[in-house]
Scaffold this motif. Structure first.
Motif, PDB file in Angstrom:
ATOM      1  N   THR A   1     -25.670  42.350  19.271  1.00  0.00           N
ATOM      2  CA  THR A   1     -24.320  41.791  19.290  1.00  0.00           C
ATOM      3  C   THR A   1     -24.404  40.409  19.908  1.00  0.00           C
ATOM      4  O   THR A   1     -24.962  40.230  20.987  1.00  0.00           O
ATOM      5  N   VAL A   2     -23.878  39.408  19.210  1.00  0.00           N
ATOM      6  CA  VAL A   2     -23.984  38.029  19.687  1.00  0.00           C
ATOM      7  C   VAL A   2     -22.722  37.645  20.437  1.00  0.00           C
ATOM      8  O   VAL A   2     -21.653  38.204  20.195  1.00  0.00           O
ATOM      9  N   PRO A   3     -22.834  36.691  21.382  1.00  0.00           N
ATOM     10  CA  PRO A   3     -21.644  36.226  22.098  1.00  0.00           C
ATOM     11  C   PRO A   3     -20.632  35.615  21.130  1.00  0.00           C
ATOM     12  O   PRO A   3     -20.929  35.348  19.974  1.00  0.00           O
ATOM     13  N   VAL A   4     -19.442  35.355  21.653  1.00  0.00           N
ATOM     14  CA  VAL A   4     -18.384  34.773  20.830  1.00  0.00           C
ATOM     15  C   VAL A   4     -18.869  33.455  20.239  1.00  0.00           C
ATOM     16  O   VAL A   4     -19.295  32.553  20.958  1.00  0.00           O
ATOM     17  N   PRO A   5     -18.898  33.321  18.896  1.00  0.00           N
ATOM     18  CA  PRO A   5     -19.443  32.113  18.290  1.00  0.00           C
ATOM     19  C   PRO A   5     -18.459  30.947  18.324  1.00  0.00           C
ATOM     20  O   PRO A   5     -17.255  31.126  18.496  1.00  0.00           O
ATOM     21  N   GLN A   6     -19.020  29.751  18.137  1.00  0.00           N
ATOM     22  CA  GLN A   6     -18.180  28.574  17.940  1.00  0.00           C
ATOM     23  C   GLN A   6     -17.857  28.480  16.451  1.00  0.00           C
ATOM     24  O   GLN A   6     -18.737  28.629  15.602  1.00  0.00           O
ATOM     25  N   VAL A   7     -16.595  28.231  16.146  1.00  0.00           N
ATOM     26  CA  VAL A   7     -16.125  28.270  14.767  1.00  0.00           C
ATOM     27  C   VAL A   7     -15.755  26.872  14.301  1.00  0.00           C
ATOM     28  O   VAL A   7     -15.043  26.140  15.003  1.00  0.00           O
TER      29      VAL A   7
ATOM     30  N   ASP B   1     -30.536  24.710  19.923  1.00  0.00           N
ATOM     31  CA  ASP B   1     -30.356  25.777  20.907  1.00  0.00           C
ATOM     32  C   ASP B   1     -29.326  26.811  20.448  1.00  0.00           C
ATOM     33  O   ASP B   1     -28.894  27.650  21.234  1.00  0.00           O
ATOM     34  N   PHE B   2     -28.924  26.764  19.209  1.00  0.00           N
ATOM     35  CA  PHE B   2     -28.026  27.764  18.629  1.00  0.00           C
ATOM     36  C   PHE B   2     -28.485  28.048  17.200  1.00  0.00           C
ATOM     37  O   PHE B   2     -29.311  27.320  16.644  1.00  0.00           O
ATOM     38  N   PHE B   3     -27.996  29.130  16.629  1.00  0.00           N
ATOM     39  CA  PHE B   3     -28.237  29.368  15.210  1.00  0.00           C
ATOM     40  C   PHE B   3     -26.892  29.486  14.505  1.00  0.00           C
ATOM     41  O   PHE B   3     -25.916  29.963  15.070  1.00  0.00           O
ATOM     42  N   SER B   4     -26.854  29.000  13.265  1.00  0.00           N
ATOM     43  CA  SER B   4     -25.580  28.912  12.556  1.00  0.00           C
ATOM     44  C   SER B   4     -25.712  29.416  11.126  1.00  0.00           C
ATOM     45  O   SER B   4     -26.811  29.423  10.548  1.00  0.00           O
TER      46      SER B   4
ATOM     47  N   MET C   1     -14.282  25.046  10.713  1.00  0.00           N
ATOM     48  CA  MET C   1     -13.758  25.256   9.365  1.00  0.00           C
ATOM     49  C   MET C   1     -13.959  23.994   8.544  1.00  0.00           C
ATOM     50  O   MET C   1     -13.430  22.927   8.861  1.00  0.00           O
ATOM     51  N   HIS C   2     -14.740  24.097   7.466  1.00  0.00           N
ATOM     52  CA  HIS C   2     -15.028  22.974   6.598  1.00  0.00           C
ATOM     53  C   HIS C   2     -14.125  23.022   5.366  1.00  0.00           C
ATOM     54  O   HIS C   2     -13.494  24.051   5.083  1.00  0.00           O
ATOM     55  N   PRO C   3     -14.062  21.908   4.617  1.00  0.00           N
ATOM     56  CA  PRO C   3     -13.288  21.930   3.369  1.00  0.00           C
ATOM     57  C   PRO C   3     -13.843  22.961   2.379  1.00  0.00           C
ATOM     58  O   PRO C   3     -14.953  23.469   2.549  1.00  0.00           O
ATOM     59  N   ALA C   4     -13.056  23.255   1.355  1.00  0.00           N
ATOM     60  CA  ALA C   4     -13.422  24.210   0.300  1.00  0.00           C
ATOM     61  C   ALA C   4     -13.610  25.622   0.855  1.00  0.00           C
ATOM     62  O   ALA C   4     -14.413  26.387   0.340  1.00  0.00           O
ATOM     63  N   ARG C   5     -12.860  25.970   1.908  1.00  0.00           N
ATOM     64  CA  ARG C   5     -12.885  27.316   2.498  1.00  0.00           C
ATOM     65  C   ARG C   5     -14.307  27.727   2.890  1.00  0.00           C
ATOM     66  O   ARG C   5     -14.796  28.821   2.550  1.00  0.00           O
ATOM     67  N   VAL C   6     -15.005  26.870   3.600  1.00  0.00           N
ATOM     68  CA  VAL C   6     -16.343  27.168   4.124  1.00  0.00           C
ATOM     69  C   VAL C   6     -16.249  27.290   5.636  1.00  0.00           C
ATOM     70  O   VAL C   6     -15.835  26.356   6.326  1.00  0.00           O
ATOM     71  N   LEU C   7     -16.638  28.467   6.145  1.00  0.00           N
ATOM     72  CA  LEU C   7     -16.582  28.749   7.575  1.00  0.00           C
ATOM     73  C   LEU C   7     -17.978  28.622   8.180  1.00  0.00           C
ATOM     74  O   LEU C   7     -18.942  29.215   7.675  1.00  0.00           O
ATOM     75  N   GLU C   8     -18.104  27.837   9.250  1.00  0.00           N
ATOM     76  CA  GLU C   8     -19.369  27.715   9.965  1.00  0.00           C
ATOM     77  C   GLU C   8     -19.276  28.447  11.292  1.00  0.00           C
ATOM     78  O   GLU C   8     -18.358  28.220  12.082  1.00  0.00           O
ATOM     79  N   LEU C   9     -20.239  29.338  11.539  1.00  0.00           N
ATOM     80  CA  LEU C   9     -20.320  30.068  12.807  1.00  0.00           C
ATOM     81  C   LEU C   9     -21.575  29.611  13.542  1.00  0.00           C
ATOM     82  O   LEU C   9     -22.684  29.720  13.008  1.00  0.00           O
ATOM     83  N   GLN C  10     -21.417  29.089  14.754  1.00  0.00           N
ATOM     84  CA  GLN C  10     -22.533  28.680  15.596  1.00  0.00           C
ATOM     85  C   GLN C  10     -22.647  29.659  16.754  1.00  0.00           C
ATOM     86  O   GLN C  10     -21.705  29.826  17.527  1.00  0.00           O
ATOM     87  N   MET C  11     -23.814  30.330  16.879  1.00  0.00           N
ATOM     88  CA  MET C  11     -23.999  31.384  17.876  1.00  0.00           C
ATOM     89  C   MET C  11     -25.185  31.064  18.771  1.00  0.00           C
ATOM     90  O   MET C  11     -26.186  30.502  18.308  1.00  0.00           O
ATOM     91  N   GLN C  12     -25.074  31.404  20.047  1.00  0.00           N
ATOM     92  CA  GLN C  12     -26.137  31.142  21.012  1.00  0.00           C
ATOM     93  C   GLN C  12     -27.341  32.040  20.724  1.00  0.00           C
ATOM     94  O   GLN C  12     -27.190  33.203  20.353  1.00  0.00           O
ATOM     95  N   LYS C  13     -28.544  31.507  20.925  1.00  0.00           N
ATOM     96  CA  LYS C  13     -29.753  32.248  20.570  1.00  0.00           C
ATOM     97  C   LYS C  13     -30.033  33.413  21.522  1.00  0.00           C
ATOM     98  O   LYS C  13     -30.106  34.554  21.108  1.00  0.00           O
ATOM     99  N   LYS C  14     -30.242  33.125  22.802  1.00  0.00           N
ATOM    100  CA  LYS C  14     -30.532  34.170  23.795  1.00  0.00           C
ATOM    101  C   LYS C  14     -31.658  35.110  23.322  1.00  0.00           C
ATOM    102  O   LYS C  14     -31.450  36.302  23.081  1.00  0.00           O
ATOM    103  N   GLY C  15     -32.843  34.565  23.143  1.00  0.00           N
ATOM    104  CA  GLY C  15     -33.990  35.350  22.701  1.00  0.00           C
ATOM    105  C   GLY C  15     -34.152  35.404  21.199  1.00  0.00           C
ATOM    106  O   GLY C  15     -35.135  35.970  20.706  1.00  0.00           O
TER     107      GLY C  15
END
Length: 548
Positions: A281-287, A336-339, A289-303
């Motif tokens: 389970t990953v921590p709360v991601p950074q969100v 330092d994050f994965f998206s 919102m890009h054009p054309a209904r594209v959602l980007e989720l950036q999540m902390q790595k932590k291992g």
């Protein structure tokens, strides 16, 4: 033909080996059960249907052992990334894992049909032998249970109205056979391209019937309805010597063959492989919102450790606890994050985007898992082709290159990258423009402006876009993307593109990487074959495609 062998000789060898093993198993066990003296009496009742049923069963066991191996993602990632002996040719075969998985599934369906039909004949012959009163060998063998606890025919009653229904629903082999067959039918039919594209949930849920399939397979042969003569009984009353006395035996029989033979069940053999899931389970991601209904989720790595082009499976319990969907990582290993970038392309993705616009739900991640794009830095020249959201693995690659240039990485083997992006609408370009613009600037500052050549293709447009482009035709930047390279309207002429790359790199091995539809893959695969030379001193194109 020669160019095809350059790219596919190992795949052909693996396929030939798999077919050869199946043919060998079927032929060997067919002849074994059709000729071995241990099953002389069984064949007297069942005829050649015994050999058909047992030979297909052996092939079913072999392919059931293989069916899960191509989708064991942790195993594939290990073979791709951590085995030092895993050369490029072998790693390329890992990209065909789903194709091999489908071939094995088709073989399972074929052998299941043969096995089922053969047993239907067996049941009919068991019933006919039980009903017979003519004193023939099959009739005598079917009545053995009346004088002792020895039996060969599993049907012991003359009052069975419908043999097939009776055995199918009142015995362990029959009931498990029905369950296994139904599970297999549901899994195969729900795996068609139409259902996977339009009703992914149906495909996802029915494929979990593999648990029932393997559970049924384990206990299918426990009851041992089909039997053969024991080894001890073979020594005392060999069928070649004693079979005739079974139909002519008298009460005062003194001959050495007067004793009834003994029988035992045919052993069941089951092989299976199980995949292991690495869930977190990953921590709360950074969100974003890009054009054309594209959602980007950036999540902390932590291992969390990753390589370029890898993908993860994502689950959102707020939507469904059972649904896991694959998404390519768009971040670089150096960050330092994965998206991931998620485009609205179905019920689940629509609900996920709507959910993130209202709240911050919990996200679970499984992975990362390897793909063909991991090998991009193994080539001096690479051609990257993305269609629509299929650009995501190349975002990770291009970002990683940007970091390698910043750090002046001496281990970077790649000397030239050609990047092609095909999109239907201009909005799809928006979220990727910043990355391409920064790459342009960084490479110009480093004196390597010719390292990256990219071409953006707009495959669908309206009159207003065309008029706007015509009006600003002489500007230094593109009116659609704002980049230095102008957007091309239409589709690529792949023959011309490959000819130009071959002329620019006449002695190189070029890796061609695609994340896009199968129709585009066919065109690129054909171009790779046409432009690859059999001369080891000349250019070769190796095709690689993302598979999920």
């Amino acid at each position: 033909m020669g160019n095809w062998l350059v790219n596919h000789w190992f795949s052909a060898a693996v396929l030939a080996a798999w077919l050869g093993i199946n043919i060998f198993l079927f032929t060997y066990y067919f002849l074994f059960f059709d000729r071995d003296d241990h099953y002389f009496y069984t064949r007297a009742i069942l005829g050649s249907a015994l050999a058909w049923a047992r030979a297909s069963a052996k092939c079913l066991n072999f392919n059931s052992m293989l069916i899960l191996l191509p989708v064991c993602r942790n195993l594939l990632s290990f073979l791709r990334g951590t085995c030092s002996c895993c050369r490029r040719t072998l790693r390329k075969q890992l990209d065909h894992n789903l194709t091999f998985h489908k071939l094995v599934a088709y073989a399972l369906a074929l052998f299941t049909a043969v096995h089922t039909i053969a047993h239907l004949f067996n049941l009919e012959r068991y019933n006919s032998s039980q009903q017979a009163t003519d004193g023939s060998l099959p009739a005598v063998l079917s009545k053995m249970h009346l004088q002792s606890n020895k039996w060969l025919n599993p049907i012991h009653s003359n009052e069975t109205v419908s043999t097939v229904e009776y055995v199918a629903f009142t015995t362990i082999p029959g009931l498990t056979g029905v369950i296994i067959t139904l599970a297999l039918i549901l899994m195969v039919t729900s795996s068609t391209e139409f259902i996977r594209r339009n009703y992914f949930e149906v495909f996802w849920y029915t494929h979990h019937l593999f648990l029932i399939y393997f559970a049924g397979l384990v206990i299918h042969g426990i009851a041992g309805l089909v039997r053969g003569q024991t080894e001890k009984s073979m020594e005392e009353v060999h069928p070649r010597r004693c079979a005739q006395y079974l139909t002519q035996k008298h009460e005062d029989c003194w001959h050495g063959c007067c004793e009834d033979p003994e029988f035992t069940s045919i052993a069941a053999e089951v092989g299976q492989q199980w995949d292991s899931w690495a869930l977190s389970t990953v921590p709360v991601p950074q969100v974003v919102m890009h054009p054309a209904r594209v959602l980007e989720l950036q999540m902390q790595k932590k291992g969390f450790r990753m390589e370029v082009g890898q993908y993860i499976f994502v689950n959102c319990p707020a939507i469904s606890r059972l649904e896991w969907h694959p998404f390519t990582l768009t971040s670089a290993p150096e960050e330092d994050f994965f998206s991931i970038h998620i485009r609205a392309a179905g019920d689940w993705t629509e609900r996920l985007i709507d959910t993130f616009q209202q709240e911050m739900p919990r996200i679970e991640v499984d992975g990362p898992f390897g793909t063909a794009s991991e090998d991009v830095f193994q080539y001096e020249v690479a051609m990257l082709v993305g269609a629509g959201i299929g650009v995501t693995p190349f975002a990770s690659i291009l970002k990683s290159i940007w970091y390698k240039f910043q750090q002046a990485d001496p281990m970077l083997k790649t000397k030239k990258i050609y990047f092609y992006w095909l999109c239907r609408d201009t909005g799809a370009f928006a979220w990727f423009n910043d990355l391409l613009a920064s790459l342009e600037q960084k490479m110009a500052e480093s004196g390597k402006a010719d390292f990256l050549t990219y071409r953006l293709f707009l495959t669908s447009w309206n009159t207003s876009i065309a008029n706007n482009v015509a009006l600003h035709f002489d500007t230094t930047t593109d009116t659609v993307t704002g980049l230095r390279h102008k957007t091309i309207f239409g589709r690529p002429m792949w023959n011309s593109e490959f000819t130009a790359v071959a002329a620019a790199h006449p002695r190189s091995v070029v890796g061609v990487f695609l994340c896009g539809p199968e129709k585009l893959a066919e065109s690129l695969r054909k171009s790779c074959h046409q432009h690859s030379s059999l001369d080891p001193r000349k250019v070769k194109f190796y095709f690689n495609k993302e598979n999920f």
